[in-house]
Design a protein around this motif. Structure first.
Motif, PDB file in Angstrom:
ATOM      1  N   GLU A  21      46.651   1.487  -2.141  1.00  0.00           N
ATOM      2  CA  GLU A  21      46.211   1.350  -3.524  1.00  0.00           C
ATOM      3  C   GLU A  21      45.080   0.318  -3.632  1.00  0.00           C
ATOM      4  O   GLU A  21      44.102   0.529  -4.343  1.00  0.00           O
ATOM      5  CB  GLU A  21      47.380   0.935  -4.418  1.00  0.00           C
ATOM      6  CG  GLU A  21      47.040   0.856  -5.882  1.00  0.00           C
ATOM      7  CD  GLU A  21      48.263   0.442  -6.696  1.00  0.00           C
ATOM      8  OE1 GLU A  21      48.058  -0.225  -7.709  1.00  0.00           O
ATOM      9  OE2 GLU A  21      49.393   0.773  -6.283  1.00  0.00           O
ATOM     10  N   TYR A  22      45.184  -0.771  -2.899  1.00  0.00           N
ATOM     11  CA  TYR A  22      44.165  -1.812  -2.905  1.00  0.00           C
ATOM     12  C   TYR A  22      42.821  -1.259  -2.412  1.00  0.00           C
ATOM     13  O   TYR A  22      41.780  -1.494  -3.034  1.00  0.00           O
ATOM     14  CB  TYR A  22      44.619  -2.980  -2.027  1.00  0.00           C
ATOM     15  CG  TYR A  22      43.577  -4.042  -1.823  1.00  0.00           C
ATOM     16  CD1 TYR A  22      43.272  -4.941  -2.838  1.00  0.00           C
ATOM     17  CD2 TYR A  22      42.891  -4.145  -0.617  1.00  0.00           C
ATOM     18  CE1 TYR A  22      42.311  -5.920  -2.653  1.00  0.00           C
ATOM     19  CE2 TYR A  22      41.935  -5.118  -0.427  1.00  0.00           C
ATOM     20  CZ  TYR A  22      41.651  -6.001  -1.445  1.00  0.00           C
ATOM     21  OH  TYR A  22      40.698  -6.962  -1.261  1.00  0.00           O
ATOM     22  N   MET A  23      42.839  -0.512  -1.330  1.00  0.00           N
ATOM     23  CA  MET A  23      41.602   0.040  -0.789  1.00  0.00           C
ATOM     24  C   MET A  23      41.004   1.077  -1.736  1.00  0.00           C
ATOM     25  O   MET A  23      39.785   1.171  -1.867  1.00  0.00           O
ATOM     26  CB  MET A  23      41.841   0.657   0.592  1.00  0.00           C
ATOM     27  CG  MET A  23      42.176  -0.362   1.671  1.00  0.00           C
ATOM     28  SD  MET A  23      40.968  -1.694   1.810  1.00  0.00           S
ATOM     29  CE  MET A  23      39.538  -0.795   2.366  1.00  0.00           C
ATOM     30  N   ARG A  24      41.837   1.845  -2.380  1.00  0.00           N
ATOM     31  CA  ARG A  24      41.356   2.826  -3.342  1.00  0.00           C
ATOM     32  C   ARG A  24      40.642   2.112  -4.502  1.00  0.00           C
ATOM     33  O   ARG A  24      39.568   2.524  -4.929  1.00  0.00           O
ATOM     34  CB  ARG A  24      42.520   3.672  -3.869  1.00  0.00           C
ATOM     35  CG  ARG A  24      42.071   4.921  -4.607  1.00  0.00           C
ATOM     36  CD  ARG A  24      43.227   5.819  -5.028  1.00  0.00           C
ATOM     37  NE  ARG A  24      44.127   6.164  -3.935  1.00  0.00           N
ATOM     38  CZ  ARG A  24      45.392   5.713  -3.816  1.00  0.00           C
ATOM     39  NH1 ARG A  24      45.901   4.918  -4.737  1.00  0.00           N
ATOM     40  NH2 ARG A  24      46.142   6.058  -2.799  1.00  0.00           N
ATOM     41  N   GLU A  25      41.221   1.023  -4.981  1.00  0.00           N
ATOM     42  CA  GLU A  25      40.602   0.243  -6.050  1.00  0.00           C
ATOM     43  C   GLU A  25      39.269  -0.356  -5.607  1.00  0.00           C
ATOM     44  O   GLU A  25      38.304  -0.367  -6.368  1.00  0.00           O
ATOM     45  CB  GLU A  25      41.522  -0.880  -6.505  1.00  0.00           C
ATOM     46  CG  GLU A  25      42.715  -0.425  -7.295  1.00  0.00           C
ATOM     47  CD  GLU A  25      43.640  -1.584  -7.648  1.00  0.00           C
ATOM     48  OE1 GLU A  25      43.228  -2.754  -7.470  1.00  0.00           O
ATOM     49  OE2 GLU A  25      44.757  -1.314  -8.084  1.00  0.00           O
ATOM     50  N   MET A  26      39.203  -0.834  -4.386  1.00  0.00           N
ATOM     51  CA  MET A  26      37.982  -1.451  -3.879  1.00  0.00           C
ATOM     52  C   MET A  26      36.849  -0.429  -3.743  1.00  0.00           C
ATOM     53  O   MET A  26      35.694  -0.749  -3.974  1.00  0.00           O
ATOM     54  CB  MET A  26      38.240  -2.110  -2.514  1.00  0.00           C
ATOM     55  CG  MET A  26      39.152  -3.313  -2.583  1.00  0.00           C
ATOM     56  SD  MET A  26      38.455  -4.671  -3.513  1.00  0.00           S
ATOM     57  CE  MET A  26      37.146  -5.165  -2.426  1.00  0.00           C
ATOM     58  N   ARG A  27      37.188   0.794  -3.377  1.00  0.00           N
ATOM     59  CA  ARG A  27      36.171   1.809  -3.116  1.00  0.00           C
ATOM     60  C   ARG A  27      35.901   2.732  -4.299  1.00  0.00           C
ATOM     61  O   ARG A  27      34.986   3.539  -4.249  1.00  0.00           O
ATOM     62  CB  ARG A  27      36.592   2.643  -1.903  1.00  0.00           C
ATOM     63  CG  ARG A  27      36.623   1.843  -0.632  1.00  0.00           C
ATOM     64  CD  ARG A  27      37.073   2.671   0.515  1.00  0.00           C
ATOM     65  NE  ARG A  27      37.061   1.877   1.742  1.00  0.00           N
ATOM     66  CZ  ARG A  27      37.637   2.225   2.863  1.00  0.00           C
ATOM     67  NH1 ARG A  27      38.286   3.366   2.938  1.00  0.00           N
ATOM     68  NH2 ARG A  27      37.569   1.450   3.920  1.00  0.00           N
ATOM     69  N   GLU A  28      36.680   2.606  -5.337  1.00  0.00           N
ATOM     70  CA  GLU A  28      36.587   3.531  -6.456  1.00  0.00           C
ATOM     71  C   GLU A  28      35.217   3.491  -7.134  1.00  0.00           C
ATOM     72  O   GLU A  28      34.625   4.522  -7.415  1.00  0.00           O
ATOM     73  CB  GLU A  28      37.674   3.206  -7.470  1.00  0.00           C
ATOM     74  CG  GLU A  28      37.916   4.301  -8.484  1.00  0.00           C
ATOM     75  CD  GLU A  28      39.145   3.978  -9.291  1.00  0.00           C
ATOM     76  OE1 GLU A  28      39.062   3.087 -10.147  1.00  0.00           O
ATOM     77  OE2 GLU A  28      40.180   4.617  -9.029  1.00  0.00           O
ATOM     78  N   ASN A  29      34.684   2.333  -7.358  1.00  0.00           N
ATOM     79  CA  ASN A  29      33.418   2.197  -8.055  1.00  0.00           C
ATOM     80  C   ASN A  29      32.320   1.616  -7.166  1.00  0.00           C
ATOM     81  O   ASN A  29      31.467   0.876  -7.640  1.00  0.00           O
ATOM     82  CB  ASN A  29      33.591   1.306  -9.306  1.00  0.00           C
ATOM     83  CG  ASN A  29      34.507   1.941 -10.298  1.00  0.00           C
ATOM     84  OD1 ASN A  29      34.438   3.164 -10.508  1.00  0.00           O
ATOM     85  ND2 ASN A  29      35.374   1.151 -10.899  1.00  0.00           N
ATOM     86  N   ASP A  30      32.324   1.957  -5.888  1.00  0.00           N
ATOM     87  CA  ASP A  30      31.334   1.357  -4.994  1.00  0.00           C
ATOM     88  C   ASP A  30      30.048   2.173  -4.913  1.00  0.00           C
ATOM     89  O   ASP A  30      29.115   1.770  -4.239  1.00  0.00           O
ATOM     90  CB  ASP A  30      31.925   1.138  -3.593  1.00  0.00           C
ATOM     91  CG  ASP A  30      32.247   2.434  -2.888  1.00  0.00           C
ATOM     92  OD1 ASP A  30      32.295   3.475  -3.544  1.00  0.00           O
ATOM     93  OD2 ASP A  30      32.452   2.380  -1.660  1.00  0.00           O
ATOM     94  N   ARG A  31      29.956   3.299  -5.591  1.00  0.00           N
ATOM     95  CA  ARG A  31      28.745   4.127  -5.552  1.00  0.00           C
ATOM     96  C   ARG A  31      28.256   4.403  -6.963  1.00  0.00           C
ATOM     97  O   ARG A  31      29.028   4.465  -7.903  1.00  0.00           O
ATOM     98  CB  ARG A  31      29.048   5.438  -4.841  1.00  0.00           C
ATOM     99  CG  ARG A  31      29.287   5.212  -3.345  1.00  0.00           C
ATOM    100  CD  ARG A  31      29.656   6.520  -2.665  1.00  0.00           C
ATOM    101  NE  ARG A  31      29.860   6.334  -1.247  1.00  0.00           N
ATOM    102  CZ  ARG A  31      30.985   5.868  -0.697  1.00  0.00           C
ATOM    103  NH1 ARG A  31      31.978   5.507  -1.453  1.00  0.00           N
ATOM    104  NH2 ARG A  31      31.091   5.731   0.584  1.00  0.00           N
ATOM    105  N   LEU A  32      26.961   4.572  -7.085  1.00  0.00           N
ATOM    106  CA  LEU A  32      26.364   4.856  -8.390  1.00  0.00           C
ATOM    107  C   LEU A  32      26.275   6.339  -8.623  1.00  0.00           C
ATOM    108  O   LEU A  32      26.133   7.143  -7.833  1.00  0.00           O
ATOM    109  CB  LEU A  32      24.968   4.243  -8.477  1.00  0.00           C
ATOM    110  CG  LEU A  32      24.948   2.723  -8.403  1.00  0.00           C
ATOM    111  CD1 LEU A  32      23.516   2.235  -8.368  1.00  0.00           C
ATOM    112  CD2 LEU A  32      25.692   2.116  -9.577  1.00  0.00           C
TER     113      LEU A  32
END
Length: 74
Positions: free
Chosen positions: A63-74
């Motif tokens: 869940e932590y990794m999903r949160e970190m990567r969720e908004n990492d792209r424009l």
């Protein structure tokens, strides 16, 4: 004279599948082992959990990794 032949060790005998070596019957030889059997000693398993300090983030790493990567792209 030096000669290299391939053979298989069976007991205290080296089995060679080469006809040309028969003419050297009775000649003193040196045998070099190119591979040796590995030790079959089983080691005790390592308790990797004893090196870890439990944390809330560690329990929910997916869940932590999903949160970190969720908004990492424009």
């Amino acid at each position: 004279m030096l000669a290299a032949v391939k053979g298989i060790v069976q007991g205290n005998t080296v089995i060679i599948n080469d006809e040309d070596i028969r003419e050297y019957d009775g000649t003193e030889v040196i045998v070099t082992l190119l591979d040796y059997p590995q030790k079959k000693v089983r080691k005790d398993p390592i308790d990797w959990d004893s090196f870890v300090i439990p944390s809330e983030r560690g329990k929910n790493v997916d869940e932590y990794m999903r949160e970190m990567r969720e908004n990492d792209r424009l």
